[in-house]
Motif scaffolding. Structure first.
Motif, PDB file in Angstrom:
ATOM      1  N   PRO A  59      16.519 -18.072 -11.678  1.00  0.00           N
ATOM      2  CA  PRO A  59      17.973 -17.765 -11.983  1.00  0.00           C
ATOM      3  C   PRO A  59      18.463 -18.680 -12.769  1.00  0.00           C
ATOM      4  O   PRO A  59      18.374 -20.157 -12.392  1.00  0.00           O
ATOM      5  CB  PRO A  59      18.343 -17.580 -10.538  1.00  0.00           C
ATOM      6  N   LEU A  60      19.278 -18.360 -13.665  1.00  0.00           N
ATOM      7  CA  LEU A  60      20.041 -19.416 -14.579  1.00  0.00           C
ATOM      8  C   LEU A  60      20.659 -20.507 -13.692  1.00  0.00           C
ATOM      9  O   LEU A  60      20.613 -21.724 -14.073  1.00  0.00           O
ATOM     10  CB  LEU A  60      20.909 -18.798 -15.517  1.00  0.00           C
ATOM     11  N   GLU A  61      21.407 -19.881 -12.593  1.00  0.00           N
ATOM     12  CA  GLU A  61      22.231 -20.850 -11.823  1.00  0.00           C
ATOM     13  C   GLU A  61      21.077 -21.964 -11.204  1.00  0.00           C
ATOM     14  O   GLU A  61      21.718 -23.068 -11.225  1.00  0.00           O
ATOM     15  CB  GLU A  61      22.984 -20.110 -10.836  1.00  0.00           C
ATOM     16  N   ARG A  62      20.077 -21.653 -10.773  1.00  0.00           N
ATOM     17  CA  ARG A  62      19.284 -22.644 -10.431  1.00  0.00           C
ATOM     18  C   ARG A  62      18.857 -23.532 -11.383  1.00  0.00           C
ATOM     19  O   ARG A  62      18.903 -25.104 -11.165  1.00  0.00           O
ATOM     20  CB  ARG A  62      18.111 -21.866  -9.794  1.00  0.00           C
ATOM     21  N   ARG A  63      18.501 -23.183 -12.532  1.00  0.00           N
ATOM     22  CA  ARG A  63      18.157 -24.014 -13.636  1.00  0.00           C
ATOM     23  C   ARG A  63      19.340 -25.113 -14.062  1.00  0.00           C
ATOM     24  O   ARG A  63      18.896 -26.271 -14.255  1.00  0.00           O
ATOM     25  CB  ARG A  63      17.667 -23.311 -15.023  1.00  0.00           C
ATOM     26  N   ILE A  64      20.549 -24.628 -13.944  1.00  0.00           N
ATOM     27  CA  ILE A  64      21.687 -25.380 -14.446  1.00  0.00           C
ATOM     28  C   ILE A  64      21.819 -26.387 -13.170  1.00  0.00           C
ATOM     29  O   ILE A  64      22.024 -27.654 -13.535  1.00  0.00           O
ATOM     30  CB  ILE A  64      22.990 -24.567 -14.385  1.00  0.00           C
ATOM     31  N   ASP A  65      21.724 -25.982 -12.029  1.00  0.00           N
ATOM     32  CA  ASP A  65      21.724 -26.896 -10.870  1.00  0.00           C
ATOM     33  C   ASP A  65      20.739 -28.167 -10.729  1.00  0.00           C
ATOM     34  O   ASP A  65      21.161 -29.145 -10.482  1.00  0.00           O
ATOM     35  CB  ASP A  65      21.816 -26.139  -9.552  1.00  0.00           C
ATOM     36  N   GLU A  66      19.542 -27.820 -11.154  1.00  0.00           N
ATOM     37  CA  GLU A  66      18.376 -28.607 -11.210  1.00  0.00           C
ATOM     38  C   GLU A  66      18.622 -29.712 -12.354  1.00  0.00           C
ATOM     39  O   GLU A  66      18.376 -31.167 -12.169  1.00  0.00           O
ATOM     40  CB  GLU A  66      17.100 -27.941 -11.159  1.00  0.00           C
ATOM     41  N   LEU A  67      19.017 -29.167 -13.762  1.00  0.00           N
ATOM     42  CA  LEU A  67      19.244 -29.990 -14.571  1.00  0.00           C
ATOM     43  C   LEU A  67      20.269 -30.924 -14.320  1.00  0.00           C
ATOM     44  O   LEU A  67      20.346 -32.170 -14.680  1.00  0.00           O
ATOM     45  CB  LEU A  67      19.351 -29.112 -15.872  1.00  0.00           C
ATOM     46  N   GLU A  68      21.374 -30.524 -13.885  1.00  0.00           N
ATOM     47  CA  GLU A  68      22.598 -31.124 -13.512  1.00  0.00           C
ATOM     48  C   GLU A  68      22.283 -32.407 -12.514  1.00  0.00           C
ATOM     49  O   GLU A  68      22.866 -33.775 -12.728  1.00  0.00           O
ATOM     50  CB  GLU A  68      23.708 -30.319 -12.928  1.00  0.00           C
ATOM     51  N   GLN A  69      21.601 -31.897 -11.431  1.00  0.00           N
ATOM     52  CA  GLN A  69      21.001 -33.011 -10.368  1.00  0.00           C
ATOM     53  C   GLN A  69      20.120 -34.192 -11.079  1.00  0.00           C
ATOM     54  O   GLN A  69      20.371 -35.490 -10.959  1.00  0.00           O
ATOM     55  CB  GLN A  69      20.261 -32.187  -9.476  1.00  0.00           C
ATOM     56  N   ALA A  70      19.341 -33.474 -12.009  1.00  0.00           N
ATOM     57  CA  ALA A  70      18.236 -34.711 -12.619  1.00  0.00           C
ATOM     58  C   ALA A  70      19.124 -35.677 -13.594  1.00  0.00           C
ATOM     59  O   ALA A  70      18.733 -36.826 -13.813  1.00  0.00           O
ATOM     60  CB  ALA A  70      17.106 -34.011 -13.497  1.00  0.00           C
ATOM     61  N   ALA A  71      19.899 -35.134 -14.379  1.00  0.00           N
ATOM     62  CA  ALA A  71      20.756 -35.886 -15.063  1.00  0.00           C
ATOM     63  C   ALA A  71      21.700 -37.049 -14.267  1.00  0.00           C
ATOM     64  O   ALA A  71      21.940 -38.022 -14.820  1.00  0.00           O
ATOM     65  CB  ALA A  71      21.696 -35.056 -15.965  1.00  0.00           C
ATOM     66  N   GLU A  72      22.123 -36.443 -13.486  1.00  0.00           N
ATOM     67  CA  GLU A  72      22.937 -37.342 -12.507  1.00  0.00           C
ATOM     68  C   GLU A  72      22.178 -38.298 -11.768  1.00  0.00           C
ATOM     69  O   GLU A  72      22.750 -39.515 -11.724  1.00  0.00           O
ATOM     70  CB  GLU A  72      23.663 -36.499 -11.518  1.00  0.00           C
ATOM     71  N   GLU A  73      20.926 -38.009 -11.461  1.00  0.00           N
ATOM     72  CA  GLU A  73      19.819 -39.150 -11.086  1.00  0.00           C
ATOM     73  C   GLU A  73      19.338 -39.839 -12.146  1.00  0.00           C
ATOM     74  O   GLU A  73      18.474 -40.816 -11.627  1.00  0.00           O
ATOM     75  CB  GLU A  73      18.978 -38.482 -10.024  1.00  0.00           C
ATOM     76  N   LEU A  74      19.602 -39.598 -13.408  1.00  0.00           N
ATOM     77  CA  LEU A  74      18.892 -40.334 -14.347  1.00  0.00           C
ATOM     78  C   LEU A  74      17.235 -40.269 -14.359  1.00  0.00           C
ATOM     79  O   LEU A  74      16.560 -41.080 -14.602  1.00  0.00           O
ATOM     80  CB  LEU A  74      19.278 -41.772 -14.626  1.00  0.00           C
TER      81      LEU A  74
END
Length: 296
Positions: free
Chosen positions: A96-111
């Motif tokens: 799902p698109l929402e899952r992709r968005i959440d995962e990318l946001e988390q990875a960006a936040e964690e660098l």
């Protein structure tokens, strides 16, 4: 922790040889879980050290990271293993698109640079450049912009994301066959414009649908741009500006006087009504214009 982020004494040996303990620590699972995955799903280490000890390669670890992400998305371990360790595209389940968005946001936040790279490659493969931009990346960038407006400085997260997006687009474009065209679309930023990600997406979106496109990069001097255009003889020049402060209408007119058709793109050009230069401010409009010129 990512494959590309492990260093020092706890990291893999030269050549990408990982012990089971290293892999378990990287994934945040127990060695018992690793052995269970290996025995049940055939996803064990592929290397042998000294003819006896099994070791994981870098590719093994990347696939295990992908398998773990699929499990976290709610996919059963057996199906996740099949998707991660098979080269058959149909095996990969829809995300799902929402899952992709959440995962990318988390990875960006964690660098998590390596995680971002892997997720972006996966998303581009699944959705293509245009849909990745409009359906996944734009919502994330808008959310980051909202955080800035609320006083939540998130420069590091934005930098990590945009850097990896640019690199992922380069890798994605490199997968397409390059048949030298007679004429291409030339995509360029105004010389003072530093925000180039939208036109990097535009280039990838053109190439994936068969429109030959060349992107010049950031901060190319007007004199150099005019000289390159004269040598390349593009069928269309797309001149990008993010803000009114970077608009260069003198350069646009110069390119027109040299006989080139120029389209101005981006919010910086809004309301300027440059004579003879259509304005496009969305990806679909730019693609339609380029396709029309290519087929005319």
């Amino acid at each position: 922790m990512d494959v590309g982020e492990v260093s020092g004494r706890s990291g893999p040996r030269a050549g990408g040889s990982w012990t089971p303990g290293m892999v378990a620590e990287t994934l945040g699972v127990s060695p018992v879980t690793l052995r269970t995955w290996a025995s049940r799903y055939g996803v064990g280490p592929s290397l042998r050290a000294d003819g006896r000890h099994r070791r994981y390669s870098d590719e093994d670890v990347r696939r295990l990271q992908y398998m773990q992400r699929l499990i976290q998305r709610g996919i059963r371990a057996r199906e996740a293993a099949a998707a991660a360790f098979s080269d058959v595209e149909d095996v990969v389940p829809e995300v799902p698109l929402e899952r992709r968005i959440d995962e990318l946001e988390q990875a960006a936040e964690e660098l998590g640079f390596a995680s971002l790279a892997a997720m972006l490659d996966e998303t581009l493969d699944a959705l293509g450049a245009a849909s990745t931009w409009t359906d996944v990346l734009l919502p994330i960038l808008r959310a980051l912009g909202g955080r800035w407006l609320r006083g939540d400085v998130c420069f590091e997260s934005e930098w990590a994301l945009t850097t990896e997006v640019s690199l992922a687009l380069q890798r994605y474009v490199g997968r397409f066959a390059k048949v030298p065209p007679e004429r291409s679309v030339l995509i360029a930023c105004c010389p003072d414009e530093r925000h180039s990600l939208p036109v990097e997406v535009l280039r990838a979106s053109m190439i994936e649908v068969g429109i030959p496109a060349i992107y010049l990069g950031q901060m190319v001097p007007g004199e150099t741009m005019a000289g390159m255009a004269s040598k390349l003889d593009p069928l269309l020049i797309v001149l990008w500006s993010m803000s009114a402060n970077t608009v260069d209408d003198v350069l646009c007119q110069r390119l027109q006087r040299l006989g080139f058709e120029v389209a101005v793109a981006g919010p910086g050009w809004e309301g300027l009504n440059v004579r003879g230069a259509p304005w496009v401010n969305d990806l679909a409009g730019a693609l339609d214009l380029a396709a029309e010129r290519l087929n005319s």
